[in-house]
Scaffold this motif. Sequence first.
Motif, mmCIF file in Angstrom:
data_model
loop_
_atom_site.group_PDB
_atom_site.id
_atom_site.type_symbol
_atom_site.label_atom_id
_atom_site.label_comp_id
_atom_site.label_asym_id
_atom_site.label_seq_id
_atom_site.Cartn_x
_atom_site.Cartn_y
_atom_site.Cartn_z
ATOM 1 N N ASP A 99 -4.037 15.670 -59.567
ATOM 2 C CA ASP A 99 -3.601 16.401 -60.762
ATOM 3 C C ASP A 99 -2.458 15.689 -61.488
ATOM 4 O O ASP A 99 -1.553 16.324 -62.023
ATOM 5 N N THR A 100 -2.484 14.365 -61.498
ATOM 6 C CA THR A 100 -1.466 13.569 -62.187
ATOM 7 C C THR A 100 -2.135 12.501 -63.045
ATOM 8 O O THR A 100 -3.345 12.262 -62.935
ATOM 9 N N HIS A 101 -1.325 11.867 -63.863
ATOM 10 C CA HIS A 101 -1.761 10.718 -64.653
ATOM 11 C C HIS A 101 -0.579 9.777 -64.796
ATOM 12 O O HIS A 101 0.565 10.232 -64.861
ATOM 13 N N LEU A 102 -0.853 8.498 -64.848
ATOM 14 C CA LEU A 102 0.217 7.528 -65.076
ATOM 15 C C LEU A 102 1.000 7.903 -66.318
ATOM 16 O O LEU A 102 0.429 8.429 -67.281
ATOM 17 N N HIS A 103 2.304 7.595 -66.310
ATOM 18 C CA HIS A 103 3.094 7.866 -67.507
ATOM 19 C C HIS A 103 3.803 6.638 -68.042
ATOM 20 O O HIS A 103 4.237 6.630 -69.189
ATOM 21 N N VAL A 104 3.901 5.550 -67.241
ATOM 22 C CA VAL A 104 4.596 4.357 -67.707
ATOM 23 C C VAL A 104 4.207 3.156 -66.840
ATOM 24 O O VAL A 104 3.851 3.324 -65.668
ATOM 25 N N HIS A 105 4.273 1.991 -67.431
ATOM 26 C CA HIS A 105 4.118 0.726 -66.706
ATOM 27 C C HIS A 105 5.501 0.094 -66.640
ATOM 28 O O HIS A 105 6.188 0.002 -67.673
ATOM 29 N N ILE A 106 5.923 -0.339 -65.436
ATOM 30 C CA ILE A 106 7.244 -0.942 -65.292
ATOM 31 C C ILE A 106 7.139 -2.401 -64.850
ATOM 32 O O ILE A 106 6.120 -2.808 -64.281
ATOM 33 N N PHE A 107 8.181 -3.161 -65.140
ATOM 34 C CA PHE A 107 8.252 -4.594 -64.842
ATOM 35 C C PHE A 107 7.058 -5.348 -65.428
ATOM 36 O O PHE A 107 6.499 -6.251 -64.802
ATOM 37 N N THR A 108 6.685 -4.982 -66.645
ATOM 38 C CA THR A 108 5.514 -5.599 -67.274
ATOM 39 C C THR A 108 5.740 -7.061 -67.638
ATOM 40 O O THR A 108 4.763 -7.802 -67.791
ATOM 41 N N ALA A 109 6.976 -7.495 -67.753
ATOM 42 C CA ALA A 109 7.236 -8.918 -68.022
ATOM 43 C C ALA A 109 6.758 -9.782 -66.862
ATOM 44 O O ALA A 109 6.494 -10.969 -67.040
ATOM 45 N N ASP A 110 6.604 -9.184 -65.678
ATOM 46 C CA ASP A 110 6.162 -9.914 -64.486
ATOM 47 C C ASP A 110 4.680 -9.738 -64.188
ATOM 48 O O ASP A 110 4.203 -10.225 -63.166
ATOM 49 N N LYS A 111 3.948 -9.061 -65.053
ATOM 50 C CA LYS A 111 2.540 -8.761 -64.755
ATOM 51 C C LYS A 111 1.709 -10.028 -64.610
ATOM 52 O O LYS A 111 2.088 -11.086 -65.098
ATOM 53 N N GLY A 112 0.587 -9.901 -63.949
ATOM 54 C CA GLY A 112 -0.317 -11.030 -63.789
ATOM 55 C C GLY A 112 -0.940 -11.432 -65.118
ATOM 56 O O GLY A 112 -1.082 -10.602 -66.029
ATOM 57 N N ASP A 113 -1.320 -12.682 -65.226
ATOM 58 C CA ASP A 113 -1.916 -13.173 -66.474
ATOM 59 C C ASP A 113 -3.413 -12.889 -66.571
ATOM 60 O O ASP A 113 -4.033 -13.164 -67.583
ATOM 61 N N TYR A 114 -3.993 -12.304 -65.559
ATOM 62 C CA TYR A 114 -5.440 -12.092 -65.504
ATOM 63 C C TYR A 114 -5.882 -10.720 -65.994
ATOM 64 O O TYR A 114 -7.067 -10.404 -65.960
ATOM 65 N N TYR A 115 -4.956 -9.900 -66.464
ATOM 66 C CA TYR A 115 -5.333 -8.578 -66.961
ATOM 67 C C TYR A 115 -4.449 -8.175 -68.134
ATOM 68 O O TYR A 115 -3.368 -8.714 -68.319
ATOM 69 N N ALA A 116 -4.954 -7.236 -68.902
ATOM 70 C CA ALA A 116 -4.207 -6.687 -70.034
ATOM 71 C C ALA A 116 -3.887 -5.224 -69.742
ATOM 72 O O ALA A 116 -4.649 -4.531 -69.066
ATOM 73 N N ILE A 117 -2.764 -4.771 -70.247
ATOM 74 C CA ILE A 117 -2.411 -3.357 -70.154
ATOM 75 C C ILE A 117 -2.769 -2.761 -71.512
ATOM 76 O O ILE A 117 -2.097 -3.017 -72.505
ATOM 77 N N ALA A 118 -3.849 -2.002 -71.527
ATOM 78 C CA ALA A 118 -4.371 -1.545 -72.828
ATOM 79 C C ALA A 118 -4.584 -0.033 -72.873
ATOM 80 O O ALA A 118 -5.383 0.458 -73.645
ATOM 81 N N ASP A 119 -3.852 0.716 -72.026
ATOM 82 C CA ASP A 119 -4.065 2.153 -71.996
ATOM 83 C C ASP A 119 -3.151 2.931 -72.947
ATOM 84 O O ASP A 119 -3.216 4.150 -73.008
ATOM 85 N N GLY A 120 -2.275 2.224 -73.684
ATOM 86 C CA GLY A 120 -1.411 2.874 -74.648
ATOM 87 C C GLY A 120 -0.168 3.530 -74.073
ATOM 88 O O GLY A 120 0.615 4.123 -74.819
ATOM 89 N N LEU A 121 0.031 3.452 -72.775
ATOM 90 C CA LEU A 121 1.211 4.043 -72.158
ATOM 91 C C LEU A 121 2.433 3.153 -72.410
ATOM 92 O O LEU A 121 2.294 1.947 -72.647
ATOM 93 N N PRO A 122 3.642 3.727 -72.347
ATOM 94 C CA PRO A 122 4.850 2.915 -72.516
ATOM 95 C C PRO A 122 4.915 1.795 -71.480
ATOM 96 O O PRO A 122 4.437 1.951 -70.359
ATOM 97 N N GLN A 123 5.500 0.687 -71.906
ATOM 98 C CA GLN A 123 5.669 -0.476 -71.029
ATOM 99 C C GLN A 123 7.137 -0.863 -71.000
ATOM 100 O O GLN A 123 7.759 -1.018 -72.037
ATOM 101 N N GLU A 124 7.661 -0.972 -69.810
ATOM 102 C CA GLU A 124 9.071 -1.349 -69.636
ATOM 103 C C GLU A 124 9.156 -2.690 -68.937
ATOM 104 O O GLU A 124 8.277 -3.111 -68.256
#
Length: 124
Positions: A99-124
């Motif tokens: 009964d939850t849903h993601l609300h934010v992506h954190i440390f996105t500057a360190d994310k892998g180069d093989y995927y995109a974050i495209a769900d529209g949630l805030p990115q920190e």
Amino acid sequence: MHTGSCLCGAITFTVSAPLKRPDACHCGQCRKQSGHYWASTDVKRSALAITGAGHIRWYQSSPKVRRGFCDTCGSFLFWDPPQRDSLAVAMGAFDAPTDTHLHVHIFTADKGDYYAIADGLPQE
């Protein structure tokens, strides 16, 4: 009441409180330990009951944080800053529904180069 476990079932847990909205951590440590980004929710220690705690192995990943995983199957379950009154519990370890849903992506500057974050949630 929410329940969960590691892959092999040696560690089970119950959370006796509503789950907070989880975040997705893209830091290098979470990616290396989980194999991708790591989604978790903060749980007050007083609301978490663990069975099979003797199977938890702790890795001190930084001076202020340790990471808990199952010594049998290797499931990464907990991110624990002992100085806080809560710890993070892996969303993937919970039995559905959460009964939850993601609300934010954190440390996105360190994310892998093989995927995109495209769900529209805030990115920190």
